[in-house]
Design an enzyme around this catalytic site. Structure first.
Site, PDB file in Angstrom:
ATOM      1  N   SER A   5       0.829  -1.212   0.000  1.00 21.31           N
ATOM      2  CA  SER A   5       0.000   0.000   0.000  1.00 21.31           C
ATOM      3  C   SER A   5       0.860   1.257   0.000  1.00 21.31           C
ATOM      4  CB  SER A   5      -0.896   0.012   1.248  1.00 21.31           C
ATOM      5  OG  SER A   5      -1.699  -1.133   1.282  1.00 21.31           O
TER       6      SER A   5
ATOM      7  N   GLU B 182      -4.760  -3.242  -6.745  1.00 24.73           N
ATOM      8  CA  GLU B 182      -5.035  -1.870  -7.205  1.00 24.73           C
ATOM      9  C   GLU B 182      -5.547  -0.994  -6.070  1.00 24.73           C
ATOM     10  OE1 GLU B 182      -3.901  -1.057  -9.930  1.00 24.73           O
ATOM     11  OE2 GLU B 182      -3.780  -2.936 -11.039  1.00 24.73           O
TER      12      GLU B 182
HETATM   13  C1  LIG Z   1      -3.054 -11.787  -6.963  1.00 32.07           C
HETATM   14  C2  LIG Z   1      -2.359 -10.478  -6.843  1.00 32.07           C
HETATM   15  C3  LIG Z   1      -1.887  -9.849  -7.974  1.00 32.07           C
HETATM   16  C4  LIG Z   1      -1.202  -8.634  -7.886  1.00 32.07           C
HETATM   17  N1  LIG Z   1      -0.699  -8.056  -9.004  1.00 32.07           N
HETATM   18  C5  LIG Z   1       0.142  -7.004  -8.896  1.00 32.07           C
HETATM   19  C6  LIG Z   1       0.846  -6.495 -10.040  1.00 32.07           C
HETATM   20  O1  LIG Z   1       0.656  -6.948 -11.184  1.00 32.07           O
HETATM   21  N2  LIG Z   1       1.741  -5.510  -9.866  1.00 32.07           N
HETATM   22  C7  LIG Z   1       1.964  -4.961  -8.635  1.00 32.07           C
HETATM   23  O2  LIG Z   1       2.791  -4.065  -8.537  1.00 32.07           O
HETATM   24  N3  LIG Z   1       1.295  -5.397  -7.540  1.00 32.07           N
HETATM   25  C8  LIG Z   1       0.408  -6.403  -7.638  1.00 32.07           C
HETATM   26  N4  LIG Z   1      -0.252  -6.895  -6.531  1.00 32.07           N
HETATM   27  C9  LIG Z   1       0.013  -6.296  -5.239  1.00 32.07           C
HETATM   28  C10 LIG Z   1      -1.153  -5.545  -4.642  1.00 32.07           C
HETATM   29  O3  LIG Z   1      -1.326  -4.320  -5.307  1.00 32.07           O
HETATM   30  C11 LIG Z   1      -0.871  -5.386  -3.138  1.00 32.07           C
HETATM   31  O4  LIG Z   1      -1.042  -6.668  -2.558  1.00 32.07           O
HETATM   32  C12 LIG Z   1      -1.756  -4.377  -2.486  1.00 32.07           C
HETATM   33  O5  LIG Z   1      -1.464  -3.077  -2.915  1.00 32.07           O
HETATM   34  C13 LIG Z   1      -1.639  -4.419  -0.961  1.00 32.07           C
HETATM   35  O6  LIG Z   1      -0.302  -4.420  -0.555  1.00 32.07           O
HETATM   36  P1  LIG Z   1       0.209  -5.523   0.467  1.00 32.07           P
HETATM   37  O7  LIG Z   1      -0.252  -6.842   0.015  1.00 32.07           O
HETATM   38  O8  LIG Z   1       1.662  -5.336   0.674  1.00 32.07           O
HETATM   39  O9  LIG Z   1      -0.554  -5.229   1.818  1.00 32.07           O
HETATM   40  P2  LIG Z   1      -0.145  -4.113   2.897  1.00 32.07           P
HETATM   41  O10 LIG Z   1       0.054  -2.803   2.240  1.00 32.07           O
HETATM   42  O11 LIG Z   1       0.931  -4.639   3.756  1.00 32.07           O
HETATM   43  O12 LIG Z   1      -1.484  -4.033   3.741  1.00 32.07           O
HETATM   44  C14 LIG Z   1      -1.831  -5.018   4.717  1.00 32.07           C
HETATM   45  C15 LIG Z   1      -3.129  -4.577   5.382  1.00 32.07           C
HETATM   46  O13 LIG Z   1      -2.948  -3.272   5.993  1.00 32.07           O
HETATM   47  C16 LIG Z   1      -3.880  -2.376   5.462  1.00 32.07           C
HETATM   48  N5  LIG Z   1      -3.287  -1.036   5.374  1.00 32.07           N
HETATM   49  C17 LIG Z   1      -2.110  -0.677   4.822  1.00 32.07           C
HETATM   50  N6  LIG Z   1      -1.950   0.638   4.878  1.00 32.07           N
HETATM   51  C18 LIG Z   1      -3.065   1.146   5.455  1.00 32.07           C
HETATM   52  C19 LIG Z   1      -3.530   2.457   5.777  1.00 32.07           C
HETATM   53  N7  LIG Z   1      -2.811   3.546   5.483  1.00 32.07           N
HETATM   54  N8  LIG Z   1      -4.731   2.591   6.369  1.00 32.07           N
HETATM   55  C20 LIG Z   1      -5.484   1.494   6.659  1.00 32.07           C
HETATM   56  N9  LIG Z   1      -5.114   0.239   6.370  1.00 32.07           N
HETATM   57  C21 LIG Z   1      -3.929   0.069   5.777  1.00 32.07           C
HETATM   58  C22 LIG Z   1      -4.247  -2.916   4.091  1.00 32.07           C
HETATM   59  O14 LIG Z   1      -5.481  -2.419   3.630  1.00 32.07           O
HETATM   60  C23 LIG Z   1      -4.268  -4.409   4.359  1.00 32.07           C
HETATM   61  O15 LIG Z   1      -5.492  -4.757   4.956  1.00 32.07           O
HETATM   62  C24 LIG Z   1      -1.006  -8.057  -6.608  1.00 32.07           C
HETATM   63  C25 LIG Z   1      -1.505  -8.690  -5.469  1.00 32.07           C
HETATM   64  C26 LIG Z   1      -2.174  -9.877  -5.574  1.00 32.07           C
HETATM   65  C27 LIG Z   1      -2.685 -10.552  -4.327  1.00 32.07           C
END
Ligand SMILES: Cc1cc2nc3c(=O)[nH]c(=O)nc-3n(C[C@H](O)[C@H](O)[C@H](O)COP(=O)(O)OP(=O)(O)OC[C@H]3O[C@@H](n4cnc5c(N)ncnc54)[C@H](O)[C@@H]3O)c2cc1C
Length: 389
Positions: free
Chosen positions: A131, A363
């Site tokens: 994120s 996204e």
């Molecule tokens: C199947 C799949 C395909 C994907 N494809 C791509 C791709 O093609 N390219 C790419 O770059 N990425 C891709 N992603 C990554 C995706 O965009 C991220 O998983 C997503 O942005 C969330 O990041 P994270 O998983 O690190 O979770 P984190 O950011 O670690 O978040 C963990 C939890 O904390 C919460 N959180 C974090 N920050 C805050 C805040 N400020 N306020 C409140 N809650 C918060 C989140 O909502 C979540 O519930 C993909 C992910 C998946 C699962």
């Protein structure tokens, strides 16, 4: 106020529906059971996408795309979103920032990507940066007019079928210099580290990539140093609307299956739809779909009619948030109406239930969308959401 959809667009939507039903649906069970499709099938699907004029619907005709408006793309994405196993991904959407590339980048990357001769994948996320992309560790160090890329990227969607990646890196490790690079997978120093499996069955893969001192010249930089976020902003809007449209289609398919089952299934000497518990679930599903559809179509139409860019971002977040969460609730109810059958992998509703879970994560998670919407309300008041204009 005229909310009529032009006849040509209704027909385009019907064609997309036929494509989903006759080309994509027949692949669903084999994909689910085997976890992948044979290469020959993937090649057949690729050709079918071209034959049906569904390649690069998001890009201009002059670049080899279909030149569809955002509203027209939404209608197509709704229909393709009905397919399970994320088979909608066989119809490629070259990344929006490519349009802003140099003449050579448009010639070497965008045009062949529209035509299906090349395919890109977007690589922003990392182990420590999801994120919050300012935490990206992938760096592009500038030495003697060249850049040397080092780092790792996670979840690179369709990275297996891509032949190049658009990599978000920090120039000289500086988070104030987020920058995009076009990285051909064949370059020395690029390798796949792992290809993890995910909850959904996805027609392609989401590999992790490692970059070890990958040498890039200036011509591989997309935009300028520090423009990484500016260039991806519009891409996020498009991707969020696409997700919303896919969720809409998935929910409609699940609701249609559940509705038919509620009529056919007899228990206690009557069709189960005659139980108010079932009827009320169908009613809630229909209303939620109607609400989501109204939002998705409205915002897509507004973008085509020149809605202010700030409002576009504000509303695209709301559309993605509501549609993805609506799909979770609706498909869950559809599964419940189907009883044990809804829990069988051979049933599309079971697959859709798993497929759409990621739409609340990628996204921008639901929490991030809420943070964007909350921030907008703080800055502009409730207007962007509650006023019609
Ligand atoms: C199947 C799949 C395909 C994907 N494809 C791509 C791709 O093609 N390219 C790419 O770059 N990425 C891709 N992603 C990554 C995706 O965009 C991220 O998983 C997503 O942005 C969330 O990041 P994270 O998983 O690190 O979770 P984190 O950011 O670690 O978040 C963990 C939890 O904390 C919460 N959180 C974090 N920050 C805050 C805040 N400020 N306020 C409140 N809650 C918060 C989140 O909502 C979540 O519930 C993909 C992910 C998946 C699962």
């Amino acid at each position: 106020m005229d909310l009529t959809i032009p006849q040509a667009d209704i027909e385009r939507k019907a064609r997309a529906r036929r494509f989903a039903e006759t080309v994509l649906f027949p692949q669903e069970v084999a994909l689910e059971l085997n976890g992948r499709l044979p290469d020959a099938t993937k090649a057949m699907l690729k050709q079918a996408v071209i034959d049906h004029g569904l390649n690069a619907i998001n890009q201009a005709k002059e670049h080899g795309g279909q030149g569809l408006s955002i509203f027209q793309q939404t209608l197509v994405n709704e229909e393709l979103g009905k397919a399970t196993g994320a088979l909608w991904a066989v119809a490629w959407h070259p990344a929006i920032p490519l349009r802003l590339g140099t003449k050579e980048q448009i010639r070497d990357y965008l045009v062949p990507s529209c035509q299906g001769r090349r395919r890109g994948a977007f690589a922003i996320s990392e182990s420590g940066a999801g994120s919050d992309p300012r935490r990206v560790q992938t760096r592009a160090d500038r030495r003697r007019g060249r850049y040397y890329l080092t780092g790792e990227k996670w979840y690179v969607t369709s990275g297996d079928v891509a032949d190049y990646l658009i990599v978000h890196a920090h120039v000289d490790g500086d988070p104030d210099k987020p920058t995009l690079f076009l990285v051909d997978k064949v370059l020395p120093g690029v390798r796949v580290k792992r290809t993890p499996k995910f909850m959904h069955t996805y027609v392609f893969e989401h590999p992790e990539f490692v970059f070890e001192n990958v040498e890039l010249d200036e011509s591989k930089m997309l935009g300028k140093v520090g423009q990484g976020f500016d260039l991806t902003k519009d891409w996020f809007v498009e991707a969020r609307l696409q997700i919303a449209a896919n969720c809409l289609g998935a929910s409609i398919r699940a609701a249609e299956i559940a509705n038919a089952h509620a009529t056919e299934r007899v228990q206690f000497d009557r069709p189960i739809r005659d139980f108010q518990a079932i009827e009320f679930m169908l009613a809630d599903m229909a209303v939620e779909i109607m609400a989501a559809k109204s939002m998705v179509y409205r915002v897509a139409w507004e973008i085509d009619h020149g809605l202010d860019r700030k409002l576009v971002h504000a509303r695209a977040s709301a559309v993605k948030l509501y549609s993805s969460e609506m799909a979770g609730r609706t498909i869950d109810k559809a599964l419940q109406i189907l009883g044990g059958r809804g829990y069988m992998r051979e049933n599309p509703v079971e697959r859709l239930y798993r497929d759409i879970r990621v739409d609340r994560i990628w996204e921008g998670t639901s929490e991030i969308q809420r943070a964007i919407i909350g921030g907008q309300i703080k800055k502009r008041g409730l207007g962007p959401y509650v006023d019609w204009a």
